[in-house]
Write a protein that holds these residues in place. Structure first.
Motif, short mmCIF file in Angstrom:
data_model
loop_
_atom_site.label_atom_id
_atom_site.label_comp_id
_atom_site.label_asym_id
_atom_site.label_seq_id
_atom_site.Cartn_x
_atom_site.Cartn_y
_atom_site.Cartn_z
N VAL A 1 31.55 12.49 24.98
CA VAL A 1 32.05 13.12 23.76
C VAL A 1 33.47 13.60 23.97
O VAL A 1 33.77 14.32 24.94
N ASN A 2 34.35 13.22 23.06
CA ASN A 2 35.72 13.72 23.03
C ASN A 2 35.97 14.36 21.67
O ASN A 2 35.84 13.69 20.63
N LEU A 3 36.27 15.64 21.67
CA LEU A 3 36.49 16.38 20.44
C LEU A 3 37.66 17.33 20.60
O LEU A 3 37.91 17.85 21.69
N ASN A 4 38.33 17.59 19.50
CA ASN A 4 39.36 18.61 19.44
C ASN A 4 39.17 19.33 18.11
O ASN A 4 39.61 18.84 17.07
N VAL A 5 38.47 20.45 18.14
CA VAL A 5 38.04 21.13 16.92
C VAL A 5 38.95 22.33 16.65
O VAL A 5 38.93 23.31 17.41
N PRO A 6 39.73 22.30 15.59
CA PRO A 6 40.60 23.44 15.26
C PRO A 6 39.80 24.56 14.61
O PRO A 6 38.64 24.35 14.21
N PRO A 7 40.37 25.76 14.50
CA PRO A 7 39.70 26.83 13.76
C PRO A 7 39.41 26.39 12.33
O PRO A 7 40.07 25.51 11.79
N GLY A 8 38.42 27.03 11.72
CA GLY A 8 37.99 26.65 10.38
C GLY A 8 36.51 26.35 10.40
O GLY A 8 35.81 26.61 11.38
N ILE A 9 36.02 25.80 9.29
CA ILE A 9 34.60 25.47 9.16
C ILE A 9 34.38 24.01 9.53
O ILE A 9 34.93 23.11 8.90
N THR A 10 33.60 23.78 10.56
CA THR A 10 33.27 22.43 11.01
C THR A 10 31.76 22.25 10.94
O THR A 10 31.01 23.06 11.47
N SER A 11 31.34 21.18 10.29
CA SER A 11 29.91 20.89 10.18
C SER A 11 29.51 19.75 11.11
O SER A 11 30.20 18.72 11.17
N LEU A 12 28.42 19.94 11.82
CA LEU A 12 27.81 18.90 12.63
C LEU A 12 26.69 18.27 11.81
O LEU A 12 25.77 18.97 11.39
N VAL A 13 26.80 16.99 11.57
CA VAL A 13 25.82 16.30 10.73
C VAL A 13 25.16 15.21 11.55
O VAL A 13 25.84 14.39 12.17
N GLY A 14 23.84 15.21 11.56
CA GLY A 14 23.13 14.19 12.30
C GLY A 14 21.64 14.34 12.16
O GLY A 14 21.14 15.43 11.89
N PRO A 15 20.90 13.25 12.34
CA PRO A 15 19.43 13.32 12.26
C PRO A 15 18.87 14.09 13.44
O PRO A 15 19.57 14.37 14.41
N ASN A 16 17.60 14.44 13.35
CA ASN A 16 16.94 15.12 14.46
C ASN A 16 17.02 14.25 15.72
O ASN A 16 16.82 13.04 15.67
N GLY A 17 17.35 14.90 16.85
CA GLY A 17 17.47 14.16 18.10
C GLY A 17 18.80 13.49 18.30
O GLY A 17 18.99 12.77 19.29
N SER A 18 19.75 13.75 17.41
CA SER A 18 21.05 13.08 17.50
C SER A 18 21.96 13.69 18.56
O SER A 18 22.89 13.04 19.03
N GLY A 19 21.71 14.95 18.94
CA GLY A 19 22.56 15.62 19.92
C GLY A 19 23.26 16.85 19.38
O GLY A 19 24.05 17.47 20.10
N LYS A 20 22.96 17.25 18.13
CA LYS A 20 23.62 18.42 17.55
C LYS A 20 23.36 19.69 18.36
O LYS A 20 24.28 20.44 18.67
N THR A 21 22.09 19.94 18.67
CA THR A 21 21.74 21.16 19.40
C THR A 21 22.35 21.15 20.79
O THR A 21 22.84 22.19 21.27
N THR A 22 22.34 20.01 21.44
CA THR A 22 22.99 19.90 22.76
C THR A 22 24.46 20.26 22.65
O THR A 22 24.99 21.01 23.48
N LEU A 23 25.13 19.75 21.63
CA LEU A 23 26.55 20.02 21.44
C LEU A 23 26.79 21.51 21.23
O LEU A 23 27.71 22.10 21.82
N MET A 24 25.95 22.17 20.42
CA MET A 24 26.10 23.60 20.17
C MET A 24 25.81 24.42 21.43
O MET A 24 26.52 25.39 21.72
#
Length: 310
Positions: free
Chosen positions: A24-47
């Motif tokens: 994973v390569n990300l550069n997230v600036p301040p503001g509201i960012t939404s993680l969108v993905g099906p169950n098991g996609s990796g959202k919780t791991t990312l958080m």
């Protein structure tokens, strides 16, 4: 790395032989960012990686200039509200938030002051002295949010924070997120409701199978990925004839008749040309009862973003 961004550099996390997230390569600036993905996609791991609750097997992470491997400082700048009920059955909402603040080292007086302020921010003062065990689902969502914001963090990480909220409370909660974003904070939230994501987010991260599929505004992402057409459902009476007319349009890549033959699914590479084609068909005397975007929900969005990869 910028001191005001969340940066992932070639980050991978495995649970034994099970992939959590991969390169994973990300550069997230301040503001509201939404993680969108099906169950098991990796959202919780990312958080969890963002909050330092787990650490990557490879790669580096920086959260506003701090390493998530520095738990003492990370807990000061991050607030994390999960979907899990963490309050003891005996605890009132006020107790739940106050106890968390005491763990940060605040005095009893300061912890109670901050707890009341956070509870007021989520409009739950009337229920503050009731046991959390008796709260509705929406109220439990709000008290978890109060706990996450009570110590005034710079990074909020929220798992489905709008789930279970009634429309008025939902609007108030979104306004609170926007206020935090306007103050230069990060608000990272996961969601399955694409309309909400599209309306409130400054940035969207689409994740599937542990990999980042795309970033940016939802419609902008869709336009950038030109090999994946937009999808529309057309309700009409003469579906077979309208299908044959649309087949003659260069921008149309596929047309599928519904089983009831009262509608069809159309895939197009050019939304504007598609709109003009429908206007011509309607003006020629063919009845079109309605046109609905088929990719305005998460499942359909994934269908054309990752095709058969799921």
């Amino acid at each position: 790395m910028s001191g005001y961004e969340i940066v992932f550099e070639d980050v991978s996390k495995f649970y034994g032989e099970v992939l959590g997230v991969n390169r994973v390569n990300l550069n997230v600036p301040p503001g509201i960012t939404s993680l969108v993905g099906p169950n098991g996609s990796g959202k919780t791991t990312l958080m969890n990686l963002m909050c330092g609750l787990i650490h990557p097997d490879r790669g580096a992470i920086s959260v506003r200039g701090l390493s998530p491997r520095d738990p003492e400082h990370m807990m000061r700048i991050t607030g994390y509200a999960t979907q899990f009920d963490a309050a003891p059955r005996w605890a009132t909402g006020f107790d739940f938030v106050t106890t968390a603040l005491l763990l940060f080292g605040y005095s009893r007086k300061e912890a109670e002051r901050k707890a009341w302020k956070a509870i007021e921010q989520v409009n739950l003062t009337d229920a503050a002295t009731r046991k959390v065990a008796g709260y509705s689902k929406g109220m439990r969502q709000r008290i978890r949010l109060a706990q996450a914001i009570a110590h005034d963090p710079q990074v909020l990480v929220l798992d489905e924070p709008l789930n279970g909220l009634d429309p008025l409370v939902r609007a108030e909660t979104i306004a609170l997120f926007r206020q935090f974003a306007a103050e230069g904070r990060h608000v990272i939230l996961s969601s399955h409701v694409l309309q909400e994501v599209d309306v409130i987010s400054d940035q969207v991260i689409l994740i599937a199978n542990g990999m980042i599929v795309a970033e940016g505004e939802i419609r902008g992402v869709r336009d950038e990925i030109s090999e994946h057409p937009s999808q529309f459902i057309i309700r009409c009476r003469d579906a077979s004839r309208i299908a044959s007319l649309l087949f003659n349009e260069e921008h149309v890549t596929e047309v599928r008749l519904n089983d009831d033959r009262l509608g069809l699914l159309v895939l197009t590479r050019n939304r504007e040309e598609f709109s003009r084609a429908l206007s011509r068909i309607a003006l020629a005397g063919h009845d079109i009862d309605g046109v609905i975007p088929a990719d305005e929900n998460v499942d359909a969005l994934y269908e054309y973003l990752i095709g058969g990869a799921r």
